[in-house]
Enzyme design. Structure first.
Site: not given
Ligand code: COA
Length: 156
Positions: A76-77, A110, A115, A122
């Site tokens: 997921i990204a 995983e 992270n 999650y």
């Molecule tokens: N720090 C803390 N909590 C976080 C966060 C951060 N930087 N980013 C997301 N969250 C948590 C929070 O609980 C958030 O809810 P809130 O906004 O109400 O507090 C919840 O996740 C949902 O966030 P959302 O806006 O839907 O997530 P996102 O669209 O920003 O995407 C990732 C989250 C992890 C997919 C994004 O940071 C990403 O692409 N990271 C790099 C790729 C990666 O690590 N993928 C996972 C591989 S296992």
């Protein structure tokens, strides 16, 4: 609710999305998936990949595999400039529905132990840490948490 979140559309991945998905991978990971990797998933019957579209551009994606009653998160990204707008949350909600429709009773994954953003994401959606795999990742070498979401509980 943000303007972006309200205008995100989740769609099954198509060939036309792949160039943008490769850009997302390059922006997000030290070992990004290639175009060939995504093409292979389009031919894989167990793979279900979805893109998050904003103004017709892929700004995020999530891939899962469903095998028997088990769902597994491939990846997921979300593009850095579109984060914290609820896009990953929308992708997870969609994946949970796809798993339930496909007869999966749990969804597992995983994630790098460092992270924090992904672990928090999650956990927000009900995944629990159920174990740890030593040195699961390379570049850099790191342990993985194994996390699982039970899809048969009443509150799912
Ligand atoms: N720090 C803390 N909590 C976080 C966060 C951060 N930087 N980013 C997301 N969250 C948590 C929070 O609980 C958030 O809810 P809130 O906004 O109400 O507090 C919840 O996740 C949902 O966030 P959302 O806006 O839907 O997530 P996102 O669209 O920003 O995407 C990732 C989250 C992890 C997919 C994004 O940071 C990403 O692409 N990271 C790099 C790729 C990666 O690590 N993928 C996972 C591989 S296992």
């Amino acid at each position: 609710m943000s303007e972006i979140k309200n205008n995100i559309y989740i769609k099954a991945m198509e060939t036309s999305h792949i160039k943008e998905l490769v850009l997302i991978e390059k922006a997000c990971f030290s070992k990004p998936w290639t175009q060939e990797g995504f093409f292979a998933e389009l031919r894989n019957d167990t793979a279900k990949f979805y893109v998050a579209l904003y103004e017709e551009k892929a700004v995020g994606y999530m891939g899962i595999y469903i095998i028997c009653d088990e769902g597994y998160v491939a990846n997921i990204a979300v593009m850095p400039e579109y984060r914290r707008q609820g896009i990953a949350g929308r992708l997870i909600e969609n994946a949970v529905q796809v798993c339930k429709n496909g007869g999966a009773s749990f969804l597992s994954l995983e994630v790098r132990v460092s992270n924090n953003a992904a672990v928090a994401l999650y956990e927000k959606y009900g995944f629990k840490k159920v174990g740890e795999r030593k040195n699961f990742y390379s570049a850099p070498k790191e342990n993985a948490y194994i996390m699982t979401l039970n899809l048969t509980e009443d509150n799912q």
